[in-house]
Motif scaffolding. Structure first.
Motif, PDB file in Angstrom:
ATOM      1  N   LYS A  59       0.836  -1.203   0.000  1.00  0.00           N
ATOM      2  CA  LYS A  59       0.000   0.000   0.000  1.00  0.00           C
ATOM      3  C   LYS A  59       0.870   1.251   0.000  1.00  0.00           C
ATOM      4  O   LYS A  59       1.938   1.288   0.612  1.00  0.00           O
ATOM      5  N   SER A  60       0.385   2.280  -0.676  1.00  0.00           N
ATOM      6  CA  SER A  60       1.141   3.524  -0.749  1.00  0.00           C
ATOM      7  C   SER A  60       0.216   4.713  -0.516  1.00  0.00           C
ATOM      8  O   SER A  60      -0.991   4.555  -0.390  1.00  0.00           O
ATOM      9  N   GLY A  61       0.806   5.866  -0.480  1.00  0.00           N
ATOM     10  CA  GLY A  61       0.046   7.090  -0.277  1.00  0.00           C
ATOM     11  C   GLY A  61      -0.371   7.260   1.169  1.00  0.00           C
ATOM     12  O   GLY A  61       0.058   6.525   2.068  1.00  0.00           O
ATOM     13  N   MET A  62      -1.248   8.231   1.380  1.00  0.00           N
ATOM     14  CA  MET A  62      -1.692   8.526   2.749  1.00  0.00           C
ATOM     15  C   MET A  62      -2.486   7.364   3.345  1.00  0.00           C
ATOM     16  O   MET A  62      -2.294   7.010   4.505  1.00  0.00           O
ATOM     17  N   SER A  63      -3.369   6.784   2.556  1.00  0.00           N
ATOM     18  CA  SER A  63      -4.156   5.666   3.091  1.00  0.00           C
ATOM     19  C   SER A  63      -3.253   4.467   3.353  1.00  0.00           C
ATOM     20  O   SER A  63      -3.439   3.739   4.325  1.00  0.00           O
ATOM     21  N   GLY A  64      -2.249   4.265   2.500  1.00  0.00           N
ATOM     22  CA  GLY A  64      -1.295   3.190   2.716  1.00  0.00           C
ATOM     23  C   GLY A  64      -0.503   3.379   3.997  1.00  0.00           C
ATOM     24  O   GLY A  64      -0.261   2.423   4.743  1.00  0.00           O
ATOM     25  N   THR A  65      -0.119   4.606   4.251  1.00  0.00           N
ATOM     26  CA  THR A  65       0.611   4.910   5.482  1.00  0.00           C
ATOM     27  C   THR A  65      -0.261   4.624   6.698  1.00  0.00           C
ATOM     28  O   THR A  65       0.208   4.048   7.680  1.00  0.00           O
ATOM     29  N   ALA A  66      -1.524   4.997   6.622  1.00  0.00           N
ATOM     30  CA  ALA A  66      -2.446   4.739   7.734  1.00  0.00           C
ATOM     31  C   ALA A  66      -2.646   3.234   7.940  1.00  0.00           C
ATOM     32  O   ALA A  66      -2.654   2.750   9.079  1.00  0.00           O
ATOM     33  N   ILE A  67      -2.798   2.491   6.846  1.00  0.00           N
ATOM     34  CA  ILE A  67      -2.972   1.043   6.945  1.00  0.00           C
ATOM     35  C   ILE A  67      -1.731   0.408   7.552  1.00  0.00           C
ATOM     36  O   ILE A  67      -1.823  -0.417   8.470  1.00  0.00           O
ATOM     37  N   LYS A  68      -0.568   0.792   7.068  1.00  0.00           N
ATOM     38  CA  LYS A  68       0.684   0.232   7.580  1.00  0.00           C
ATOM     39  C   LYS A  68       0.871   0.553   9.058  1.00  0.00           C
ATOM     40  O   LYS A  68       1.314  -0.298   9.843  1.00  0.00           O
ATOM     41  N   SER A  69       0.542   1.760   9.432  1.00  0.00           N
ATOM     42  CA  SER A  69       0.687   2.176  10.829  1.00  0.00           C
ATOM     43  C   SER A  69      -0.231   1.355  11.737  1.00  0.00           C
ATOM     44  O   SER A  69       0.199   0.828  12.769  1.00  0.00           O
ATOM     45  N   GLY A  70      -1.489   1.254  11.354  1.00  0.00           N
ATOM     46  CA  GLY A  70      -2.445   0.484  12.151  1.00  0.00           C
ATOM     47  C   GLY A  70      -2.073  -0.985  12.217  1.00  0.00           C
ATOM     48  O   GLY A  70      -2.152  -1.622  13.271  1.00  0.00           O
ATOM     49  N   TYR A  71      -1.652  -1.530  11.109  1.00  0.00           N
ATOM     50  CA  TYR A  71      -1.254  -2.936  11.031  1.00  0.00           C
ATOM     51  C   TYR A  71      -0.043  -3.199  11.921  1.00  0.00           C
ATOM     52  O   TYR A  71       0.007  -4.183  12.656  1.00  0.00           O
ATOM     53  N   GLY A  72       0.924  -2.294  11.856  1.00  0.00           N
ATOM     54  CA  GLY A  72       2.113  -2.428  12.697  1.00  0.00           C
ATOM     55  C   GLY A  72       1.770  -2.372  14.166  1.00  0.00           C
ATOM     56  O   GLY A  72       2.303  -3.152  14.972  1.00  0.00           O
ATOM     57  N   LEU A  73       0.874  -1.481  14.527  1.00  0.00           N
ATOM     58  CA  LEU A  73       0.466  -1.354  15.923  1.00  0.00           C
ATOM     59  C   LEU A  73      -0.231  -2.617  16.409  1.00  0.00           C
ATOM     60  O   LEU A  73       0.075  -3.130  17.486  1.00  0.00           O
ATOM     61  N   VAL A  74      -1.147  -3.133  15.605  1.00  0.00           N
ATOM     62  CA  VAL A  74      -1.859  -4.361  15.964  1.00  0.00           C
ATOM     63  C   VAL A  74      -0.874  -5.512  16.147  1.00  0.00           C
ATOM     64  O   VAL A  74      -0.955  -6.272  17.110  1.00  0.00           O
TER      65      VAL A  74
END
Length: 149
Positions: free
Chosen positions: A33-48
């Motif tokens: 995933k890329s872009g702003m939504s990709g960053t949000a997905i990656k961040s949430g996924y990493g946190l989980v």
């Protein structure tokens, strides 16, 4: 060759490898995933994953039976028609296959007693179909690896 996805994917001797490979699909999709939504997905996924490292594998395992049941009619039609790869077949039916798979998670979210889960799911759901459609080639690759031909 096994006749059904259930026989291919849910056999006790194969299931752990299937779950591991499907978890890798999720990891790879998130990483792509890329872009702003990709960053949000990656961040949430990493946190989980940081909070509970096995949560994705556990989720894949708990959903695998239902996902397999939802994919079974598509797989039967694919085998009946013959020709081409499973990835090509899924690509030609991506809208329907994605809806079938999301039906599983929709039902799970709806049945949850936890409002926080429902809220998060409802927030993420609009992008869900696009994300599932994008993941279908990798899903088909895993199915083929484990014997879906």
């Amino acid at each position: 060759m096994a006749a059904t996805l259930k026989e291919i994917l849910l056999d006790d001797s194969k299931r752990p490898a299937v779950v591991a490979d499907m978890r890798q699909v999720v990891d790879d999709e998130v990483a792509s995933k890329s872009g702003m939504s990709g960053t949000a997905i990656k961040s949430g996924y990493g946190l989980v994953n940081k909070i509970k490292p096995d949560i994705i594998g556990e989720a894949v395992d708990s959903l695998l039976d239902d996902f397999t049941a939802r994919l079974e009619p598509f797989y039967a039609e694919y085998r009946e028609k013959g020709g081409g790869s499973l990835a090509e077949y899924f690509d030609g039916r991506s809208d329907e296959v994605a809806d079938a798979l999301l039906g599983v998670t929709d039902a799970r979210a709806e049945g949850s007693q936890r409002e926080s889960i429902k809220k998060v799911y409802d927030k993420l759901r609009p992008q869900g179909k696009k994300n599932v459609e994008e993941a279908l080639p990798r899903v088909a690759e895993v199915l083929t690896k484990h014997g879906a031909q």
